[in-house]
Design an enzyme around this catalytic site. Sequence first.
Site, PDB file in Angstrom:
ATOM      1  N   CYS A 212       0.794  -1.235   0.000  1.00 19.38           N
ATOM      2  CA  CYS A 212       0.000   0.000   0.000  1.00 19.38           C
ATOM      3  C   CYS A 212       0.835   1.299   0.000  1.00 19.38           C
ATOM      4  O   CYS A 212       0.474   2.269  -0.671  1.00 19.38           O
ATOM      5  CB  CYS A 212      -0.980  -0.005   1.159  1.00 19.38           C
ATOM      6  SG  CYS A 212      -0.298  -0.652   2.692  1.00 19.38           S
TER       7      CYS A 212
ATOM      8  N   HIS B 226      -1.992   6.739   3.491  1.00 19.68           N
ATOM      9  CA  HIS B 226      -0.563   6.680   3.839  1.00 19.68           C
ATOM     10  C   HIS B 226       0.133   7.905   3.243  1.00 19.68           C
ATOM     11  O   HIS B 226       0.041   8.162   2.029  1.00 19.68           O
ATOM     12  CB  HIS B 226       0.091   5.432   3.238  1.00 19.68           C
ATOM     13  CG  HIS B 226      -0.292   4.139   3.902  1.00 19.68           C
ATOM     14  ND1 HIS B 226      -1.025   4.063   5.061  1.00 19.68           N
ATOM     15  CD2 HIS B 226      -0.006   2.845   3.556  1.00 19.68           C
ATOM     16  CE1 HIS B 226      -1.185   2.792   5.405  1.00 19.68           C
ATOM     17  NE2 HIS B 226      -0.580   2.039   4.511  1.00 19.68           N
TER      18      HIS B 226
HETATM   19  P1  NAP Z   1      -8.062 -10.463   7.065  1.00 21.12           P
HETATM   20  O1  NAP Z   1      -9.067  -9.424   7.423  1.00 21.12           O
HETATM   21  O2  NAP Z   1      -7.476 -11.270   8.167  1.00 21.12           O
HETATM   22  O3  NAP Z   1      -8.767 -11.474   6.002  1.00 21.12           O
HETATM   23  C1  NAP Z   1      -8.160 -12.656   5.587  1.00 21.12           C
HETATM   24  C2  NAP Z   1      -9.082 -13.436   4.639  1.00 21.12           C
HETATM   25  O4  NAP Z   1      -8.431 -14.687   4.345  1.00 21.12           O
HETATM   26  C3  NAP Z   1     -10.456 -13.795   5.239  1.00 21.12           C
HETATM   27  O5  NAP Z   1     -11.415 -13.818   4.232  1.00 21.12           O
HETATM   28  C4  NAP Z   1     -10.216 -15.216   5.773  1.00 21.12           C
HETATM   29  O6  NAP Z   1     -11.415 -15.990   5.842  1.00 21.12           O
HETATM   30  C5  NAP Z   1      -9.317 -15.772   4.681  1.00 21.12           C
HETATM   31  N1  NAP Z   1      -8.545 -16.907   5.174  1.00 21.12           N
HETATM   32  C6  NAP Z   1      -7.782 -16.995   6.289  1.00 21.12           C
HETATM   33  N2  NAP Z   1      -7.251 -18.247   6.407  1.00 21.12           N
HETATM   34  C7  NAP Z   1      -7.699 -18.958   5.322  1.00 21.12           C
HETATM   35  C8  NAP Z   1      -7.524 -20.288   4.869  1.00 21.12           C
HETATM   36  N3  NAP Z   1      -6.761 -21.172   5.545  1.00 21.12           N
HETATM   37  N4  NAP Z   1      -8.132 -20.670   3.726  1.00 21.12           N
HETATM   38  C9  NAP Z   1      -8.898 -19.805   3.030  1.00 21.12           C
HETATM   39  N5  NAP Z   1      -9.132 -18.530   3.417  1.00 21.12           N
HETATM   40  C10 NAP Z   1      -8.530 -18.104   4.553  1.00 21.12           C
HETATM   41  O7  NAP Z   1      -6.834  -9.845   6.268  1.00 21.12           O
HETATM   42  P2  NAP Z   1      -6.769  -8.466   5.404  1.00 21.12           P
HETATM   43  O8  NAP Z   1      -6.363  -7.354   6.288  1.00 21.12           O
HETATM   44  O9  NAP Z   1      -8.030  -8.339   4.609  1.00 21.12           O
HETATM   45  O10 NAP Z   1      -5.535  -8.760   4.433  1.00 21.12           O
HETATM   46  C11 NAP Z   1      -5.649  -9.680   3.346  1.00 21.12           C
HETATM   47  C12 NAP Z   1      -4.384  -9.667   2.505  1.00 21.12           C
HETATM   48  O11 NAP Z   1      -4.188  -8.388   1.951  1.00 21.12           O
HETATM   49  C13 NAP Z   1      -3.118  -9.962   3.296  1.00 21.12           C
HETATM   50  O12 NAP Z   1      -2.263 -10.724   2.475  1.00 21.12           O
HETATM   51  C14 NAP Z   1      -2.554  -8.610   3.605  1.00 21.12           C
HETATM   52  O13 NAP Z   1      -1.168  -8.656   3.803  1.00 21.12           O
HETATM   53  C15 NAP Z   1      -2.903  -7.850   2.325  1.00 21.12           C
HETATM   54  N6  NAP Z   1      -3.047  -6.399   2.472  1.00 21.12           N
HETATM   55  C16 NAP Z   1      -3.779  -5.837   3.466  1.00 21.12           C
HETATM   56  C17 NAP Z   1      -3.927  -4.450   3.509  1.00 21.12           C
HETATM   57  C18 NAP Z   1      -4.760  -3.792   4.547  1.00 21.12           C
HETATM   58  O14 NAP Z   1      -4.882  -2.569   4.471  1.00 21.12           O
HETATM   59  N7  NAP Z   1      -5.379  -4.512   5.489  1.00 21.12           N
HETATM   60  C19 NAP Z   1      -3.362  -3.646   2.541  1.00 21.12           C
HETATM   61  C20 NAP Z   1      -2.633  -4.229   1.529  1.00 21.12           C
HETATM   62  C21 NAP Z   1      -2.490  -5.614   1.512  1.00 21.12           C
HETATM   63  P3  NAP Z   1     -12.268 -16.147   7.215  1.00 21.12           P
HETATM   64  O15 NAP Z   1     -13.041 -14.881   7.399  1.00 21.12           O
HETATM   65  O16 NAP Z   1     -13.138 -17.316   6.922  1.00 21.12           O
HETATM   66  O17 NAP Z   1     -11.273 -16.391   8.305  1.00 21.12           O
END
Ligand code: NAP
Length: 351
Positions: free
Chosen positions: A150, A242
């Site tokens: 990001c 950011h």
């Molecule tokens: P999050 O809220 O923890 O969501 C994770 C997702 O992955 C949920 O849908 C979860 O499903 C699913 N998941 C977890 N374990 C799994 C498994 N074993 N099999 C299949 N699905 C699974 O995370 P997030 O903040 O959205 O981030 C997601 C990705 O984007 C990460 O790689 C992060 O580094 C990247 N990212 C995040 C941001 C940010 O601003 N947050 C910015 C850029 C990039 P359940 O709900 O069923 O657990």
Amino acid sequence: MDRKTPVGVLGATGMVGQHFVNFLQNHPWFEITWVGASDRSAGKKYSDATNWRLEGSMPATVAGLTVSDCNPGTGAPDLVFSAMDASVATEIERAFAEAGHTVVSNSKNHRMESDVPLLVPEINADHLRLLKAQKERRGWKGQIVTNPNCSTVALTLGLAPLKPFGIKAVLVTTMQAISGAGYPGVPSMDIMGNVIPFIGGEEEKMQVETQKILGSFAGDHIVDLPAAVSAHCNRVAVVDGHTVAVSVTLEQAVTKADLLAAYRNFDALPQQKGLPSAPKPAVLYLDEDNRPQPRRDAMRGNGMTVTVGRLRECPVLGWKFVCMGHNTIRGAAGAAVLNAEMMLEEGLIRR
Ligand code: NAP
């Protein structure tokens, strides 16, 4: 386009997944027909599996979909966006690509692989040509394309208009919003009235991703931009947006007027092609001394415009400026959707 292209979202129940659902609402080309998440959510209605954290209500078109597990062969359409948890993204995204899907990913896992485009379509749309080598080398029917971290999106779009002058060295200090840590993210008692001068892995990602994004396509790999990049990353008590303070050394001797003209005349392929999520302009230079500011500027261009300001001489490196972008839209879901639009436009995705 008469009929919309069906799309799926891997990790649809998470924070970034919700941003995909929100951003794709009423999209003119894409329609979400499939959502995937972990076994904890599979089999439930999206509205039951998801704790909706964004402003406004959950889009009705997605609320009633049944969540699938994240295995290919569960009815996912050809094109899937990935907001997978990084701990599982490597294998799951690879399995989908192997099975013939186009995976447009927001996760960090595949970004630095030599045959995977790390795309900011305003800067390096030609890096999509790596996909030929990717398919040949891996024997995949499908493909993986990624978008950057990001803070790197804001930095690279802030630097892109200056690239014709030759970028030799970049030193950046970030002030990153708490939404970048997902939900619930940084505890309020840690961040209120405070600055945390460490975000795990972020500085390394900014350094190498910037060199790859601004690098040159060379057949089956990218030759990195030959510039030193050094990042200091900090978490601050801002919700979205950011901010990046940048000092840069340029090869050419230029005036401030040259650089301002470069910002004002920056015109890129997604804007020329009129892609639905391409903001106009992609990079907006603000003349006010006290801009950009996250609260006032993060939502410009539907959250997709990166704002730049405070261009001035730097006694150490030559030039300095401030840039800012919305971390969960331009830095995550919106970036991936724009990547997919670019791929569709280039005939790299089946309609
Ligand atoms: P999050 O809220 O923890 O969501 C994770 C997702 O992955 C949920 O849908 C979860 O499903 C699913 N998941 C977890 N374990 C799994 C498994 N074993 N099999 C299949 N699905 C699974 O995370 P997030 O903040 O959205 O981030 C997601 C990705 O984007 C990460 O790689 C992060 O580094 C990247 N990212 C995040 C941001 C940010 O601003 N947050 C910015 C850029 C990039 P359940 O709900 O069923 O657990």
